[in-house]
Design a protein around this motif. Sequence first.
Motif, PDB file in Angstrom:
ATOM      1  N   LYS A  88      55.126  46.555  47.563  1.00 59.57           N
ATOM      2  CA  LYS A  88      55.719  46.588  48.691  1.00 59.57           C
ATOM      3  C   LYS A  88      56.151  45.027  48.585  1.00 59.57           C
ATOM      4  N   ILE A  89      55.663  43.964  47.933  1.00 62.28           N
ATOM      5  CA  ILE A  89      56.153  42.835  47.819  1.00 62.28           C
ATOM      6  C   ILE A  89      56.495  42.411  46.295  1.00 62.28           C
ATOM      7  N   PRO A  90      57.747  42.407  46.075  1.00 67.75           N
ATOM      8  CA  PRO A  90      58.015  42.082  44.559  1.00 67.75           C
ATOM      9  C   PRO A  90      57.520  40.956  43.758  1.00 67.75           C
ATOM     10  N   GLU A  91      57.089  41.147  42.760  1.00 68.81           N
ATOM     11  CA  GLU A  91      56.496  39.979  42.090  1.00 68.81           C
ATOM     12  C   GLU A  91      57.597  38.700  41.774  1.00 68.81           C
ATOM     13  N   ASP A  92      57.337  37.561  41.726  1.00 66.30           N
ATOM     14  CA  ASP A  92      58.332  36.461  41.549  1.00 66.30           C
ATOM     15  C   ASP A  92      58.207  36.188  40.118  1.00 66.30           C
ATOM     16  N   LEU A  93      59.064  37.039  39.164  1.00 66.36           N
ATOM     17  CA  LEU A  93      58.884  36.734  37.882  1.00 66.36           C
ATOM     18  C   LEU A  93      59.643  35.368  37.208  1.00 66.36           C
ATOM     19  N   ASP A  94      60.563  34.721  38.315  1.00 68.38           N
ATOM     20  CA  ASP A  94      61.143  33.533  37.983  1.00 68.38           C
ATOM     21  C   ASP A  94      59.898  32.434  38.118  1.00 68.38           C
ATOM     22  N   CYS A  95      58.816  32.457  38.622  1.00 70.32           N
ATOM     23  CA  CYS A  95      57.801  31.590  38.800  1.00 70.32           C
ATOM     24  C   CYS A  95      56.756  31.529  37.546  1.00 70.32           C
ATOM     25  N   GLY A  96      56.745  30.464  36.768  1.00 66.85           N
ATOM     26  CA  GLY A  96      56.067  30.326  35.617  1.00 66.85           C
ATOM     27  C   GLY A  96      54.583  30.693  35.700  1.00 66.85           C
ATOM     28  N   ILE A  97      54.289  30.055  36.762  1.00 62.57           N
ATOM     29  CA  ILE A  97      52.781  30.274  37.155  1.00 62.57           C
ATOM     30  C   ILE A  97      52.332  31.779  37.246  1.00 62.57           C
ATOM     31  N   VAL A  98      53.295  32.578  38.125  1.00 61.46           N
ATOM     32  CA  VAL A  98      53.195  33.907  38.278  1.00 61.46           C
ATOM     33  C   VAL A  98      52.976  34.610  36.709  1.00 61.46           C
ATOM     34  N   VAL A  99      54.030  34.382  36.146  1.00 60.13           N
ATOM     35  CA  VAL A  99      54.069  35.097  34.923  1.00 60.13           C
ATOM     36  C   VAL A  99      52.588  34.933  34.044  1.00 60.13           C
ATOM     37  N   THR A 100      52.506  33.525  33.826  1.00 58.37           N
ATOM     38  CA  THR A 100      51.217  33.172  33.170  1.00 58.37           C
ATOM     39  C   THR A 100      49.904  34.095  33.854  1.00 58.37           C
ATOM     40  N   MET A 101      49.771  33.865  34.940  1.00 57.56           N
ATOM     41  CA  MET A 101      48.449  34.650  35.625  1.00 57.56           C
ATOM     42  C   MET A 101      48.689  36.058  35.559  1.00 57.56           C
ATOM     43  N   LYS A 102      49.793  36.663  35.519  1.00 59.10           N
ATOM     44  CA  LYS A 102      50.049  38.038  35.381  1.00 59.10           C
ATOM     45  C   LYS A 102      49.353  38.486  33.859  1.00 59.10           C
ATOM     46  N   ILE A 103      49.346  37.485  32.995  1.00 58.07           N
ATOM     47  CA  ILE A 103      48.874  37.951  31.595  1.00 58.07           C
ATOM     48  C   ILE A 103      47.429  37.290  31.697  1.00 58.07           C
ATOM     49  N   LEU A 104      46.974  36.149  31.951  1.00 58.52           N
ATOM     50  CA  LEU A 104      45.427  35.553  31.977  1.00 58.52           C
ATOM     51  C   LEU A 104      44.905  35.974  33.375  1.00 58.52           C
ATOM     52  N   GLY A 105      45.260  36.576  34.127  1.00 62.64           N
ATOM     53  CA  GLY A 105      44.538  36.866  35.324  1.00 62.64           C
ATOM     54  C   GLY A 105      43.683  37.891  35.105  1.00 62.64           C
ATOM     55  N   GLY A 106      42.506  37.671  35.096  1.00 60.57           N
ATOM     56  CA  GLY A 106      41.396  38.435  34.836  1.00 60.57           C
ATOM     57  C   GLY A 106      40.286  37.730  34.199  1.00 60.57           C
ATOM     58  N   LYS A 107      39.106  37.904  34.996  1.00 56.45           N
ATOM     59  CA  LYS A 107      38.066  36.996  34.679  1.00 56.45           C
ATOM     60  C   LYS A 107      37.718  36.437  33.177  1.00 56.45           C
ATOM     61  N   TRP A 108      37.980  37.484  32.110  1.00 60.64           N
ATOM     62  CA  TRP A 108      37.487  37.252  30.930  1.00 60.64           C
ATOM     63  C   TRP A 108      38.648  37.473  29.778  1.00 60.64           C
ATOM     64  N   LYS A 109      39.919  37.242  30.223  1.00 62.81           N
ATOM     65  CA  LYS A 109      41.046  37.358  29.517  1.00 62.81           C
ATOM     66  C   LYS A 109      40.981  35.971  28.411  1.00 62.81           C
ATOM     67  N   ALA A 110      40.917  34.945  29.004  1.00 58.78           N
ATOM     68  CA  ALA A 110      41.111  33.654  28.252  1.00 58.78           C
ATOM     69  C   ALA A 110      39.806  33.841  27.286  1.00 58.78           C
ATOM     70  N   CYS A 111      38.646  34.005  27.797  1.00 58.85           N
ATOM     71  CA  CYS A 111      37.546  34.105  26.841  1.00 58.85           C
ATOM     72  C   CYS A 111      37.867  35.219  25.654  1.00 58.85           C
ATOM     73  N   ILE A 112      38.236  36.163  25.762  1.00 61.94           N
ATOM     74  CA  ILE A 112      38.819  37.189  24.893  1.00 61.94           C
ATOM     75  C   ILE A 112      39.704  36.566  23.855  1.00 61.94           C
ATOM     76  N   LEU A 113      40.698  35.939  24.347  1.00 58.85           N
ATOM     77  CA  LEU A 113      41.720  35.557  23.406  1.00 58.85           C
ATOM     78  C   LEU A 113      41.328  34.302  22.716  1.00 58.85           C
ATOM     79  N   ASP A 114      40.374  33.504  23.337  1.00 62.06           N
ATOM     80  CA  ASP A 114      39.624  32.339  22.551  1.00 62.06           C
ATOM     81  C   ASP A 114      38.817  32.888  21.459  1.00 62.06           C
ATOM     82  N   GLY A 115      38.026  34.062  21.739  1.00 60.46           N
ATOM     83  CA  GLY A 115      37.298  34.457  20.842  1.00 60.46           C
ATOM     84  C   GLY A 115      37.777  34.960  19.616  1.00 60.46           C
TER      85      GLY A 115
END
Length: 118
Positions: A5-32
Motif C-alpha cells: 500500500k505504501i511504496p518503498e523509497d528505493l532512492d533512500c540508501g538506508i532503505v535499500v541497505t536494510m532491505k538486504i540486511l534487515g533480518g536478525k541473522w543476515k549480517a551474522c550469516i554473511l560474516d560467517g
Amino acid sequence: MYSRKIPEDLDCGIVVTMKILGGKWKACILDGINKGIKRPSELHRAIHDASPRVINMQLHELEQAGIIVKKIYQGLPLKVEYSLTDLGISLLPVIAIIDKWGIENNHLVENLREQIVG
C-alpha cells in the motif's frame, strides 16, 4: 498477488541497505560465510541462537537478492555450499562497522538493559 500500500523509497540508501540486511541473522550469516563457513549445517552450529529454519529462510532471501550464491554438489549425501557474490563482498565493510560499533558500545547497551529491567 500482494502489492504494498505504501511504496518503498528505493532512492533512500538506508532503505535499500536494510532491505538486504534487515533480518536478525543476515549480517551474522554473511560474516560467517566471509570467515569460511560455507555449509548450512556449519552456519547452524555457529549461530546457535537462531533456529535452522530461520537461517535457511534468510539464506534463501540473501540468495534471491544476489548477495550470496548457492552451489549444489552432485552425489550422496547432497552437499550445498554458499559463497559471497561481488555484491555480497561489497557489504562486508558495512558489517565490519556494525560489529565494531557493537563491540565498542556493548557495555552501554548492557547498562541500559540493566536499568530498564532492574
